[in-house]
Design an enzyme around this catalytic site. Sequence first.
Site, PDB file in Angstrom:
ATOM      1  N   GLU A  94      -2.274 -40.112 -25.292  1.00  0.00           N
ATOM      2  CA  GLU A  94      -1.795 -39.678 -26.605  1.00  0.00           C
ATOM      3  C   GLU A  94      -2.417 -40.503 -27.729  1.00  0.00           C
ATOM      4  O   GLU A  94      -2.759 -39.975 -28.786  1.00  0.00           O
ATOM      5  CB  GLU A  94      -0.267 -39.762 -26.670  1.00  0.00           C
ATOM      6  CG  GLU A  94       0.461 -38.847 -25.707  1.00  0.00           C
ATOM      7  CD  GLU A  94       0.375 -37.373 -26.088  1.00  0.00           C
ATOM      8  OE1 GLU A  94      -0.195 -37.068 -27.157  1.00  0.00           O
ATOM      9  OE2 GLU A  94       0.872 -36.532 -25.318  1.00  0.00           O
ATOM     10  N   ASP A 241      -4.918 -29.448 -18.039  1.00  0.00           N
ATOM     11  CA  ASP A 241      -5.464 -28.584 -19.088  1.00  0.00           C
ATOM     12  C   ASP A 241      -6.710 -29.108 -19.799  1.00  0.00           C
ATOM     13  O   ASP A 241      -7.806 -28.548 -19.719  1.00  0.00           O
ATOM     14  CB  ASP A 241      -4.369 -28.238 -20.105  1.00  0.00           C
ATOM     15  CG  ASP A 241      -3.586 -29.462 -20.596  1.00  0.00           C
ATOM     16  OD1 ASP A 241      -3.902 -30.586 -20.170  1.00  0.00           O
ATOM     17  OD2 ASP A 241      -2.654 -29.286 -21.399  1.00  0.00           O
ATOM     18  N   GLU A 335       8.908 -23.492 -23.045  1.00  0.00           N
ATOM     19  CA  GLU A 335       8.118 -24.516 -22.365  1.00  0.00           C
ATOM     20  C   GLU A 335       7.654 -24.044 -20.993  1.00  0.00           C
ATOM     21  O   GLU A 335       6.578 -24.421 -20.541  1.00  0.00           O
ATOM     22  CB  GLU A 335       8.921 -25.809 -22.219  1.00  0.00           C
ATOM     23  CG  GLU A 335       8.917 -26.697 -23.446  1.00  0.00           C
ATOM     24  CD  GLU A 335       7.552 -27.328 -23.697  1.00  0.00           C
ATOM     25  OE1 GLU A 335       7.398 -28.538 -23.450  1.00  0.00           O
ATOM     26  OE2 GLU A 335       6.647 -26.619 -24.153  1.00  0.00           O
ATOM     27  N   GLU A 353      -0.899 -24.426 -29.131  1.00  0.00           N
ATOM     28  CA  GLU A 353      -1.957 -23.897 -28.264  1.00  0.00           C
ATOM     29  C   GLU A 353      -2.148 -22.395 -28.417  1.00  0.00           C
ATOM     30  O   GLU A 353      -3.281 -21.888 -28.384  1.00  0.00           O
ATOM     31  CB  GLU A 353      -1.664 -24.253 -26.798  1.00  0.00           C
ATOM     32  CG  GLU A 353      -1.921 -25.698 -26.423  1.00  0.00           C
ATOM     33  CD  GLU A 353      -0.823 -26.646 -26.898  1.00  0.00           C
ATOM     34  OE1 GLU A 353      -1.044 -27.864 -26.895  1.00  0.00           O
ATOM     35  OE2 GLU A 353       0.266 -26.147 -27.263  1.00  0.00           O
TER      36      GLU A 353
END
Length: 897
Positions: A94, A241, A335, A353
């Site tokens: 992050e 991802d 989610e 996204e």
Amino acid sequence: GVAVSSVTDSLFCSQQEHAYPADELMPLTCRGRVRGQEPSRGDVDDALGKFSLTLIDTLDTLVVLNKTKEFEEAVKKVIKDVNLDNDIVVSVFETNIRVLGGLLGGHSVAIMLKEKGEHMQWYNGELLHMAKELGYKLLPAFNTTSGLPYPRVNLKFGVRHPEARTGTETDTCTACAGTLILEFAALSRFTGTSIFEEYARKALDFIWEKRQRSSNLVGVTINIHTGDWVRKDSGVGAGIDSYYEYLLKAYVLLGDDSFLERFNTHYDAIMRYISQPPLLLDVHIHKPMLNARTWMDSLLAFFPGLQVLKGDIRPAIETHEMLYQVIKKHNFLPEAFTTDFRVHWAQHPLRPEFAESTYFLYKATGDPYYLEVGKTLIENLNKYARVPCGFAAMKDVRTGSHEDRMDSFFLAEMFKYLYLLFADKEDMIFDIEDYIFTTEAHLLPLWLSTTNQTISKKNTSTEYTELDDSNFDWSCPNTQILFPNDPMFAQSIREPLKNVVDKSCPRGISRAEESLGSGPKPPLRARDFMASNPEHLEILKKMGVSLIHLKDGRVQLVQHAVQAASSLDAEDGLRFMQEMIELSSQQQKEQQLPPRAVQIVSHPFFGRVVLTAGPAQFGMDLSKHKAGTRGFVATIKPYNGCSEITNPEAVKEKIALMQRGQCMFAEKARNIQKAGAIGGIVIDDNEGSSSDTAPLFQMAGDGKNTDDITIPMLFLFNKEGNIILDAIREYEAVEVLLSDKAKDRATIFKGKMIPNYIIDSNLEMENTDQKSSENDSHKPNSEEAPSESQDAGAGSEEPDGGGESSAVGDPDALSPASSDSASVSRAEQDPHAPGPAEATAPEPACSPEDSQPQEQNTQTESSSKAHWDSKVQPMESILADWNEDIEAFEMMEKDEL
């Protein structure tokens, strides 16, 4: 585009006013989130490092939106105030994508503006110096034999220092280790210091070498010391991802053919095993024909955008359309959702996204359909997520309840992609095609590919599989050649999918079943199993599944693959256990009540604040009374509600507030009902408790007949209850709506004269002459079944106020699925590992309502707006209403116009 820019400007100002220098804005309470001062949210908090996260993450967004003056002021603030030497443990992943990426993106646009000669003339690379400092602080995480980084690092002390409080981890996710190359390589190219790019390349090389050679897939989590796969399921969502994304984008940015060859190899495997159009389902890396789960997480919504960059447009359109149908059903993308499109995890932290993929599909096709998709996203954000100080994450997409949370990526990505979707070329002050987006949508200039090339481009030691796919001949594909702007072609792909969610109830079929065709079926299906059938027990034994009778009469199943008669039998046993877990979970959840909503509808909230409430197993069933119960709140005396109410005149025809403890919930309900209350809200007496961090709580009866209780009763944790109590202290008269799910504000205020913008709170589009198409399927499904992951505890009050008796099972087995811990972070592995399944009779997967279109509210916002606009008012009245509107939005009594 102008509307998006205006709202972003307002949000940025709100963040600076209410939250700076905190990492994030808490939009419900209008304050900053400072790590250590708020209840821990687990891994989610690892993104916070006391380095003004949102400010840094938003820098290049300001320039995209042509807010150059605000950008210049923000850069000066970052240089002056941000400290990167804090004694705090943060996520390497992050911090890299948000902070390092934010500093590099800010530097990229700063030097661009300086070259133009109008802004940033004083800038001398200060953001790049900070990025380099942060890069060095992340390097200790790479001190492993494999080259894979530790998942966390202490900004001040590194990893293995005695005071670091980290460095004991053994696992990391594939995306955590594989999403570094863009930022680290850019830092090396900008500074001429090659060590950063070298470390990121080594991590990528290691993951590539550890791929499963027969399937060419990678797992979700890997041991950073041995390289063994810890979780051997594979997909394109959470945990993997952005690893795939960075392989392709590293080729685009750095020009290294090896990255493209790796991506093509993985992509071939993805389309061979994971892609089951329009679904993308996780599989096992060693048995890629066997599905690993029957649900999908929301992070896979980025994948259609990546497919556009790769040039594979058809499957991108198919998956994007499927996701859009889910959004139209629930207003937001949950989610996680199942293969038959039920909610699996109900949260939605305003992830970007899907907006990202919408932007790329519009760029590729020129199809105005995707502008309508973008408009829907904006309308839903404005209707359901906008609150006085910003936009709040959805706690539950079914009820519309909020979390006091607005992640930095919402400003960094969501508004950037939405603005670019609607912006014309002349709206931009620079050419966006000169840059590549990182996974956090930060901008890195493509000219870096020819700058400071200190790394060998080709990994000659690695062999790549020759793939029979002519599409792989393309790199950075020209969409005008691959996919000419023919909207009808895209429409022909979408058409078969337009009813895939609302008008069908498909049963997910695993690849293993599909491959069997008309051949032999698995020896025993979970839906057919009977614990009393000797033949079934013999089949279980052959599959390595043992049956255990528990003391309470239940049956528990456990599989040990090594005890199976053969590897094929073990595979059958694994499939049987997966089916049994799904069926058992479904039946358990059907015995539970879904969460309810407490919506504050009075001034200055006007329905914008929605609190997650626990239901009661007695009293009015709000799911059968769609209008809910609406009234002003009043605090009762005594506050615990355990004896006759002494202020009935204050409670009559109102919703009573009381504290948990000292007697049964049902007793409280009877006392306030006798006093004339029309409903009740019990507030937890456990200081600091919150629905953000605790499982949903159900109020059980007292073991007696509770048919005499006819009013609705809801339970609020301490944090949510204090929001109402604080509102009473400030505004005295506070009106709330108790319902099964949050109501549209146009519905709440139907027939009442209220400010127009509250009814029609959508962002204003520039061309108001264009008639927007109405889509009734945007409305929430009022009959939605409970989430498969919505575990709920049930309790009845004890004399000491602390006892809770479970009505649905062992409380220790409860999963806080309604809290943030059940959310999927972008690089987080699934925390819900399959365990032993209880044998229960299966229930039908679909209810009759699922196959029928839901009844829709036919009132349109445009008619409300026209009604309001037709009223002629004196100027003084208009100005007074205008001022009141601004006060309502800003939640400030002294806002300056």
